[in-house]
Design a protein around this motif. Sequence first.
Motif, short mmCIF file in Angstrom:
data_model
loop_
_atom_site.label_atom_id
_atom_site.label_comp_id
_atom_site.label_asym_id
_atom_site.label_seq_id
_atom_site.Cartn_x
_atom_site.Cartn_y
_atom_site.Cartn_z
N LEU A 178 -28.47 -12.64 -14.87
CA LEU A 178 -28.31 -11.19 -14.72
C LEU A 178 -27.97 -10.81 -13.29
CD1 LEU A 178 -31.27 -9.89 -16.91
CD2 LEU A 178 -28.85 -9.91 -17.49
N VAL A 179 -28.39 -11.62 -12.32
CA VAL A 179 -28.16 -11.31 -10.92
C VAL A 179 -26.99 -12.09 -10.35
CG1 VAL A 179 -29.18 -11.35 -8.59
CG2 VAL A 179 -30.57 -10.69 -10.55
N THR A 180 -26.92 -13.39 -10.66
CA THR A 180 -25.90 -14.24 -10.05
C THR A 180 -24.67 -14.44 -10.92
OG1 THR A 180 -26.77 -16.31 -10.98
CG2 THR A 180 -27.74 -15.52 -8.92
N GLY A 181 -24.78 -14.16 -12.23
CA GLY A 181 -23.67 -14.40 -13.12
C GLY A 181 -23.60 -15.83 -13.63
N GLU A 182 -24.50 -16.71 -13.16
CA GLU A 182 -24.49 -18.11 -13.59
C GLU A 182 -25.33 -18.26 -14.86
OE1 GLU A 182 -24.16 -21.06 -9.96
OE2 GLU A 182 -25.84 -19.70 -9.66
N ALA A 240 -20.35 -6.44 -10.01
CA ALA A 240 -21.81 -6.52 -9.87
C ALA A 240 -22.44 -7.20 -11.08
CB ALA A 240 -22.39 -5.12 -9.69
N GLN A 241 -21.90 -6.93 -12.27
CA GLN A 241 -22.42 -7.58 -13.47
C GLN A 241 -22.19 -9.08 -13.44
OE1 GLN A 241 -20.26 -5.32 -16.47
NE2 GLN A 241 -22.11 -4.18 -16.99
N LEU A 242 -21.13 -9.51 -12.78
CA LEU A 242 -20.78 -10.94 -12.71
C LEU A 242 -21.36 -11.61 -11.47
CD1 LEU A 242 -17.02 -10.66 -13.76
CD2 LEU A 242 -18.90 -11.52 -15.17
N GLY A 243 -22.16 -10.88 -10.69
CA GLY A 243 -22.71 -11.46 -9.47
C GLY A 243 -21.71 -11.50 -8.33
N ILE A 244 -20.73 -10.58 -8.35
CA ILE A 244 -19.70 -10.53 -7.31
C ILE A 244 -19.80 -9.18 -6.61
CG2 ILE A 244 -17.22 -10.51 -6.86
CD1 ILE A 244 -16.92 -12.17 -9.47
N LEU A 245 -20.01 -9.20 -5.30
CA LEU A 245 -20.13 -7.96 -4.54
C LEU A 245 -18.93 -7.80 -3.62
CD1 LEU A 245 -23.90 -8.08 -3.52
CD2 LEU A 245 -22.87 -7.19 -5.61
N ILE A 246 -18.21 -6.72 -3.81
CA ILE A 246 -17.04 -6.40 -2.98
C ILE A 246 -17.50 -5.39 -1.93
CG2 ILE A 246 -14.71 -5.45 -3.00
CD1 ILE A 246 -14.58 -6.24 -5.99
#
Length: 782
Positions: A304-308, A435-441
């Motif tokens: 849920l946080v990192t997308g892994e 953000a859902q995939l654990g990617i912050l732009i």
Amino acid sequence: MSNEQLLHQPGNRVVELDIEGMTCASCVARVERKLGKLDGVEASVNLPLESAHVTVPAGITDEQITATVEAAGYKAKIRPPKYPGPVTERPAEHAEHAAGSAAPADHMAHGAASTLRPRLIVAAILTVPVFAISMFPAFQFPDWGWVAGILALPVVTWAAWPFHRAAAVNARHFASTMDTLVSLGVIAAYLFSAWQLLADPRMTEHPGMEMSTGGLYFEVAAVVTTFLLLGRYLEANAKQKAGDALKALLNLGAKDATVLADGEEVRIPADQLAVGDVIVVRPGEKIATDGVVVDGASAVDASLVTGESVPVEVGPDSPVTGATINTSGRLLVRATRVGSETTLAQMARLVSQAQTGKAPIARLADRISAVFVPIVLAIAVFTFAAWLVIAGPEVTDRELRAAFTAAVAVLVIACPCALGLATPVGLLTGTGRGAQLGILIKGPQVLEDTRTVDTILLDKTGTVTTGRLAVDSALAFGTSSSAEVLRLAGSVEAASEHPIAHAIAAAALSAERRNNDGGRLPAVEHFRSAPGGGVSGRVAGRLVLAGRTGWLRENGVPITTEQQAALRTAEESGATAIWVAVDGEPAGIVSLRDTIKPGSAAAVSRLKQLGLRPVLLTGDNREVAAQVAAAVGIAPADVFAGVLPDGKVEAVRKLQAGGATVAMAGDGVNDAAALAQADLGIAMGSGTDVAIEAADLTVMGNDLGQVAQAIELSRQTLATIKTNLFWAFFYNAVGIPVAALGLLNPMIAGAAMAASSVLVVANSLRLRGFGRPSQAGVATAR
């Protein structure tokens, strides 16, 4: 000077505003322009979020900021502050603001939708008979024009009130927005029709009379209002969906936590946790905050946080992140970061800041919108006058009707709704999905940067490899077997705390369990360790030594030339080689290697598909670097080996000097300077806060595949924004002259204008499906 640069000026601070009443890009431009007139203030206003990110110097008060916005004709409210200090210094009743204040989009959009819904329903109910009566003779009856006028009146007054109110507020400030165009168009259509009917009360005395002799536009005023209300309502709902990702992110955190106090378990709200608290996390529960495991072992689902998707094994001293889920054993976790300092709160903050910012391409749209409405008003007046001039001195009712129709159609078709929504809704959806995939732009500028990069520099340890050694092979000398060498080495190393010892012991235990179901390694006696040298001990009555060459010589173990050559061969292949001696004689060599992450090769391939040239960077020797590069598909010529930590920046500069636009992916403290030097810095979330702070993009997991996914998402978001802007510009560029030529009915213009806004939002919402299994292909747009 950017907000980021301004923020680092002495005495500067950031104020977050909620703003009500903005409807288009012209509103955004006006608020930014008004705030920008305050000395030293710089603002970035977001239309879908109905918010502003304002950098304020010392001496400017919150009251001045809100008063300036209100003077521009909008309502403004200071959002509750985020508390950067320790949570123990913050009143508990304010804790909810630390994370929740980051996302106003949901309640703002929901409020707009609920306000518009009753007006839309009333308008639709009354517009249907007005349209039917006006357009179809079969539904007409004597004096039907008066009935149409009466039915249309509530539509063009009460239902259209949001447009009229906004237009009036802006008119008081000698300004105009898209609401000005809508209000003028609707009022002009209704009043012109009422004037016609009052001038000739008998013009609709019989069915079908107005169609050939008069000029009533009651149906135009009603239909345009209804279509525009529908467009606004759909936009509000779409904005809410676009902000759902950030809202979901904020809701990930645990609401309660079980704290271990004086041997007793106490249930408290999670926002009351303090640094140092020990919390109990049972199987299936969320970990309430960032911390370190002090007791227990389990697998933690961090998806849920990192997308892994693969759970991570944790035990004592393992760091854990708040909002992740404990899947198996009971854990005791000591809180290290709480409240606004947690990883989850930092993610929300980064996403919110990115959504509030502006890419350079968005500022172009803002500049155009600022002068667009006055130009359209002038075009509408010119259109009306031109039609009358062409008609000559004797203007007939039909010619007057044609001139009026063309002018109203220009007003309606020109509303720049789609232009104002093109960038922010795309950015909102893209960053939310990230953000859902654990990617912050980190900001909108990053989207532009991902388009231009052509080379990606990959730090080996922790990025391409795990950074943890694992046994690669065991070589036996004489009558010994490789299995026996590994078994004896693992037994003596099991008593050591060294990472190499852990790797050998783990491999030996795994082999023992495979060969003997439930097997265990023999116990070691008289264990002795020499830091930097090796270990020794008695295993099943035999004296076993494991370590470097100097350790064996120190203990009087002779090494032959052939055995030394075997060690040299292992080291030249890129392995870390450890001697194993038994009863005073060399028994073999255990080789260990830094393990390559399972998905690294596929990730490198994906980066190549994105048009990037992958380059490996490592402090290891060339042999090790070449082996890793070959394993993941990086060309031998694209390897920087033997690079010291302070040489990483130089490696980036060397590539840039050769004409490359460089992205850099790393995770350590010694990567921070290189990440900042790169044209695009990408931090692996498993790394340090320093690296994450220096980077432009952050992937919260430790999978290199997420780096490729982050670049792909950024490019798709930019491509979506460009598509939105193209169609918004194209729509107005084509629509205005068509309307001015009298080829566009105002009703059709209203429907088209509303549809253009909805289509822009719908196009942006396609990003919500990014990264799902049904999505095929790789974005290669650059």
